[in-house]
Write an enzyme that holds these catalytic residues in place. Structure first.
Site, PDB file in Angstrom:
ATOM      1  N   ARG A 111     -72.760  -6.155  21.355  1.00 51.38           N
ATOM      2  CA  ARG A 111     -73.491  -5.040  21.305  1.00 51.38           C
ATOM      3  C   ARG A 111     -73.810  -4.758  22.970  1.00 51.38           C
ATOM      4  O   ARG A 111     -74.936  -3.554  23.259  1.00 51.38           O
ATOM      5  CB  ARG A 111     -74.778  -5.447  20.453  1.00 51.38           C
ATOM      6  N   LYS A 133     -68.699   7.545  31.756  1.00 51.91           N
ATOM      7  CA  LYS A 133     -67.896   7.741  30.663  1.00 51.91           C
ATOM      8  C   LYS A 133     -66.984   6.660  30.634  1.00 51.91           C
ATOM      9  O   LYS A 133     -66.211   6.250  31.612  1.00 51.91           O
ATOM     10  CB  LYS A 133     -67.191   9.150  31.134  1.00 51.91           C
ATOM     11  N   GLU A 175     -59.547  15.525  41.924  1.00 47.82           N
ATOM     12  CA  GLU A 175     -60.811  15.613  41.405  1.00 47.82           C
ATOM     13  C   GLU A 175     -61.713  15.828  42.347  1.00 47.82           C
ATOM     14  O   GLU A 175     -62.722  16.614  42.243  1.00 47.82           O
ATOM     15  CB  GLU A 175     -61.117  14.285  40.785  1.00 47.82           C
ATOM     16  N   LYS A 213     -71.626  14.511  41.945  1.00 42.48           N
ATOM     17  CA  LYS A 213     -71.333  14.023  40.437  1.00 42.48           C
ATOM     18  C   LYS A 213     -72.729  13.298  40.215  1.00 42.48           C
ATOM     19  O   LYS A 213     -73.239  13.808  39.051  1.00 42.48           O
ATOM     20  CB  LYS A 213     -70.169  12.939  40.287  1.00 42.48           C
ATOM     21  N   GLU A 223     -73.488  15.211  28.501  1.00 45.28           N
ATOM     22  CA  GLU A 223     -72.600  16.568  28.625  1.00 45.28           C
ATOM     23  C   GLU A 223     -72.949  17.283  27.403  1.00 45.28           C
ATOM     24  O   GLU A 223     -72.187  17.825  26.800  1.00 45.28           O
ATOM     25  CB  GLU A 223     -70.980  16.181  28.374  1.00 45.28           C
ATOM     26  N   ARG A 227     -72.625  19.234  32.967  1.00 43.89           N
ATOM     27  CA  ARG A 227     -71.629  18.565  33.122  1.00 43.89           C
ATOM     28  C   ARG A 227     -70.176  18.769  33.012  1.00 43.89           C
ATOM     29  O   ARG A 227     -69.385  18.018  33.467  1.00 43.89           O
ATOM     30  CB  ARG A 227     -71.964  16.995  32.204  1.00 43.89           C
ATOM     31  N   ASN A 231     -65.107  19.032  33.973  1.00 41.42           N
ATOM     32  CA  ASN A 231     -63.751  19.333  33.120  1.00 41.42           C
ATOM     33  C   ASN A 231     -63.169  20.454  33.446  1.00 41.42           C
ATOM     34  O   ASN A 231     -62.054  20.609  32.905  1.00 41.42           O
ATOM     35  CB  ASN A 231     -64.338  19.535  31.537  1.00 41.42           C
ATOM     36  N   HIS A 234     -59.246  20.055  33.054  1.00 43.24           N
ATOM     37  CA  HIS A 234     -59.108  18.860  32.189  1.00 43.24           C
ATOM     38  C   HIS A 234     -58.680  19.460  30.819  1.00 43.24           C
ATOM     39  O   HIS A 234     -57.929  18.744  30.079  1.00 43.24           O
ATOM     40  CB  HIS A 234     -60.251  18.027  32.114  1.00 43.24           C
ATOM     41  N   HIS A 238     -55.262  17.972  30.143  1.00 39.82           N
ATOM     42  CA  HIS A 238     -55.159  16.849  28.849  1.00 39.82           C
ATOM     43  C   HIS A 238     -53.817  17.199  27.892  1.00 39.82           C
ATOM     44  O   HIS A 238     -53.142  16.281  27.533  1.00 39.82           O
ATOM     45  CB  HIS A 238     -56.385  16.791  28.096  1.00 39.82           C
ATOM     46  N   HIS A 251     -52.933  11.546  36.072  1.00 39.53           N
ATOM     47  CA  HIS A 251     -53.974  12.334  35.701  1.00 39.53           C
ATOM     48  C   HIS A 251     -54.445  13.327  36.678  1.00 39.53           C
ATOM     49  O   HIS A 251     -54.611  14.417  36.184  1.00 39.53           O
ATOM     50  CB  HIS A 251     -55.178  11.276  35.512  1.00 39.53           C
TER      51      HIS A 251
HETATM   52  P1  NAD Z   1     -54.854   4.020  37.363  1.00 41.02           P
HETATM   53  O1  NAD Z   1     -56.220   3.107  36.969  1.00 41.02           O
HETATM   54  O2  NAD Z   1     -53.874   3.900  36.694  1.00 41.02           O
HETATM   55  O3  NAD Z   1     -54.403   3.692  38.935  1.00 41.02           O
HETATM   56  C1  NAD Z   1     -53.193   4.195  39.559  1.00 41.02           C
HETATM   57  C2  NAD Z   1     -52.510   3.140  39.993  1.00 41.02           C
HETATM   58  O4  NAD Z   1     -52.729   2.337  41.235  1.00 41.02           O
HETATM   59  C3  NAD Z   1     -52.286   1.814  39.036  1.00 41.02           C
HETATM   60  O5  NAD Z   1     -50.933   1.550  39.118  1.00 41.02           O
HETATM   61  C4  NAD Z   1     -53.107   0.843  39.647  1.00 41.02           C
HETATM   62  O6  NAD Z   1     -52.644  -0.450  39.307  1.00 41.02           O
HETATM   63  C5  NAD Z   1     -52.809   1.199  41.199  1.00 41.02           C
HETATM   64  N1  NAD Z   1     -53.746   0.686  42.069  1.00 41.02           N
HETATM   65  C6  NAD Z   1     -55.245   0.588  41.888  1.00 41.02           C
HETATM   66  N2  NAD Z   1     -55.785   0.223  43.079  1.00 41.02           N
HETATM   67  C7  NAD Z   1     -54.885   0.133  43.862  1.00 41.02           C
HETATM   68  C8  NAD Z   1     -54.996  -0.194  45.201  1.00 41.02           C
HETATM   69  N3  NAD Z   1     -56.173   0.027  45.814  1.00 41.02           N
HETATM   70  N4  NAD Z   1     -53.654  -0.227  45.972  1.00 41.02           N
HETATM   71  C9  NAD Z   1     -52.496  -0.150  45.432  1.00 41.02           C
HETATM   72  N5  NAD Z   1     -52.403   0.496  43.865  1.00 41.02           N
HETATM   73  C10 NAD Z   1     -53.716   0.494  43.368  1.00 41.02           C
HETATM   74  O7  NAD Z   1     -55.312   5.599  37.654  1.00 41.02           O
HETATM   75  P2  NAD Z   1     -56.478   6.372  38.397  1.00 41.02           P
HETATM   76  O8  NAD Z   1     -55.843   7.628  38.777  1.00 41.02           O
HETATM   77  O9  NAD Z   1     -57.441   5.393  39.191  1.00 41.02           O
HETATM   78  O10 NAD Z   1     -57.415   6.718  37.041  1.00 41.02           O
HETATM   79  C11 NAD Z   1     -56.941   7.497  36.101  1.00 41.02           C
HETATM   80  C12 NAD Z   1     -57.919   7.382  34.806  1.00 41.02           C
HETATM   81  O11 NAD Z   1     -58.971   7.829  34.967  1.00 41.02           O
HETATM   82  C13 NAD Z   1     -57.332   8.148  33.647  1.00 41.02           C
HETATM   83  O12 NAD Z   1     -57.192   7.423  32.475  1.00 41.02           O
HETATM   84  C14 NAD Z   1     -58.522   8.907  33.413  1.00 41.02           C
HETATM   85  O13 NAD Z   1     -58.909   9.519  32.069  1.00 41.02           O
HETATM   86  C15 NAD Z   1     -59.785   8.191  33.909  1.00 41.02           C
HETATM   87  N6  NAD Z   1     -60.755   9.115  34.466  1.00 41.02           N
HETATM   88  C16 NAD Z   1     -62.265   8.614  33.788  1.00 41.02           C
HETATM   89  C17 NAD Z   1     -63.141   9.383  34.467  1.00 41.02           C
HETATM   90  C18 NAD Z   1     -64.695   8.946  33.928  1.00 41.02           C
HETATM   91  O14 NAD Z   1     -65.616   9.871  34.366  1.00 41.02           O
HETATM   92  N7  NAD Z   1     -64.726   7.836  33.370  1.00 41.02           N
HETATM   93  C19 NAD Z   1     -62.862  10.524  35.379  1.00 41.02           C
HETATM   94  C20 NAD Z   1     -61.700  10.707  35.751  1.00 41.02           C
HETATM   95  C21 NAD Z   1     -60.655  10.024  35.351  1.00 41.02           C
HETATM   96  N1  GLY Z   2     -64.849  12.914  34.794  1.00 37.22           N
HETATM   97  C1  GLY Z   2     -65.614  13.979  34.153  1.00 37.22           C
HETATM   98  C2  GLY Z   2     -67.098  13.436  33.748  1.00 37.22           C
HETATM   99  O1  GLY Z   2     -67.502  12.368  34.273  1.00 37.22           O
HETATM  100  O2  GLY Z   2     -67.965  14.121  32.928  1.00 37.22           O
END
Ligand code: NAD
Ligand code: GLY
Length: 346
Positions: A111, A133, A175, A213, A223, A227, A231, A234, A238, A251
């Site tokens: 939990r 998120k 972003e 942010k 949201e 917020r 998006n 997005h 998406h 992404h």
């Molecule tokens: P990712 O986590 O897949 O990382 C990209 C690549 O870089 C991977 O292969 C990873 O292993 C590698 N990597 C990570 N750190 C590294 C480093 N320092 N040196 C070399 N390689 C490294 O992708 P991302 O772009 O970081 O994240 C994308 C994800 O984030 C998506 O799933 C998206 O939906 C999510 N996201 C979430 C939010 C949120 O608010 N929670 C906001 C934006 C995106």
């Molecule tokens: N990445 C969009 C949000 O955090 O709301």
């Protein structure tokens, strides 16, 4: 540098530390969740400064295609094997895929236990690691399963970005461009005028994005309103990620195309001039981000919007740029207008 995230809704608050990580000391068990690639590059530097009662490390498969329930199940099983208790702390070390999954797993394990984000991609540092998120994808779409779960702290280390491939760095910048267009014209001008992503510029980008942010999330954690500006790009992005099975675009790249599509829609609606959106497209393209996509069937693309959790009661919420006010959120744009814009991308 430190930025406080103070949430009006849940009354929680936490600090984002930028380039200020010298020691992590806990009188509890700690579980680091990461992947093989990040572990190989940066795990040691974290373990060197970590003091805790008992340590476990969970490695997940690398890639968006593994951001699913199977991986969550794997993480939870490893957490049980490590006998984590309600006081234990999870540390997410990785990009957005790892931070989104680790935050989700921490939130549902017994939990909910606390977690800390140590984002290692630019995308995760400027966006994913802050705001709470967390979640996973399923066959119906992206991030459709998850919870709001705020970290207890976030540590962004710009040095981690030195090992990040250029393509990933630029995808993260998408972003940042998103936030600049929506929320801060001066920051957009800064991004327009820089040519390189040297460390000094990266630190400014990370801190500015977190500040923007934090401000948005503090007012609207769940949201229900403002917020949604985060998006921008997005709603279209998406669909593109889903249609290309998360393989063709990162992404941030899909978001970049999505922003350009949203811009064309804003142009059609009369919210912006051609010059305004050309300027945004130029900044995206300066950092090698894609801005075009072949829409095979505009009706199919349109129907795919409804899989997005942001589409409520058969209304699609579009977040669009607005030359006067920065942004507009519209949920009453007629299908014919949207499809006309999508046709431009054929
Ligand atoms: P990712 O986590 O897949 O990382 C990209 C690549 O870089 C991977 O292969 C990873 O292993 C590698 N990597 C990570 N750190 C590294 C480093 N320092 N040196 C070399 N390689 C490294 O992708 P991302 O772009 O970081 O994240 C994308 C994800 O984030 C998506 O799933 C998206 O939906 C999510 N996201 C979430 C939010 C949120 O608010 N929670 C906001 C934006 C995106
Ligand atoms: N990445 C969009 C949000 O955090 O709301």
């Amino acid at each position: 540098m430190q930025i406080n995230v103070k949430l009006q809704d849940s009354k929680l608050d936490y600090t984002v530390f930028i380039d200020e990580l010298t020691e992590l000391k806990f009188d509890t068990k700690v579980c680091v969740i990461t992947n093989q690639k990040v572990a190989g590059l940066h795990l040691k530097s974290i373990l060197d400064i970590l003091v805790c009662k008992e340590l476990s490390v969970i490695c997940v498969s690398d890639g968006e295609e593994y951001k699913n329930f199977d991986t969550i199940n794997h993480i939870l099983e490893q957490m049980f094997l490590a006998k984590l208790d309600r006081n234990s702390i999870v540390i997410a070390l990785g990009g957005g895929v790892v931070t989104d999954m680790a935050g989700f797993a921490a939130g549902i394990y017994e939990r909910g236990i606390k977690f800390i984000n140590i984002p290692t991609t630019l995308l995760a540092q400027v966006d994913a690691s802050v705001g709470g998120k967390t979640g996973i994808n399923n066959k119906f779409g992206k991030n459709l399963i998850g919870i709001f779960n705020q970290p207890m702290a976030v540590y962004c280390q710009s040095k981690f970005l030195q090992t990040l491939p250029k393509r990933e760095l630029y995808a993260g910048l998408a972003e940042a461009i998103k936030m600049a267009v929506m929320l801060d014209r001066e920051f957009f001008e800064f991004l327009k005028n820089i040519d390189t992503l040297k460390n000094e510029n990266l630190v400014k980008i990370i801190s500015k994005c977190i500040e923007l942010k934090a401000n948005v999330v503090s007012k609207d954690e769940f949201e229900n309103g403002i917020r949604s500006v985060l998006n921008y790009g997005h709603t279209f992005g998406h669909v593109i990620e889903n249609q290309t099975k998360y393989k063709k675009y990162l992404h941030g790249e899909a978001v970049s195309i999505g922003m350009n599509m949203a811009n064309e829609l804003a142009l059609k609606m009369g919210f912006v001039s051609k010059e305004y959106i050309d300027e945004i497209r130029d900044v995206l393209e300066k950092f090698s981000l894609p801005t075009t996509y072949k829409v095979d069937d505009e009706n199919e693309f349109y129907e795919a919007f409804f899989l997005d959790k942001k589409s409520k009661d058969s209304k699609i919420k579009f977040v669009l740029p607005d030359e006067e006010n920065g942004f507009r959120i519209c949920d009453d744009i007629h299908k014919v207008i949207v499809c006309d814009v999508l046709k431009k991308f054929q």
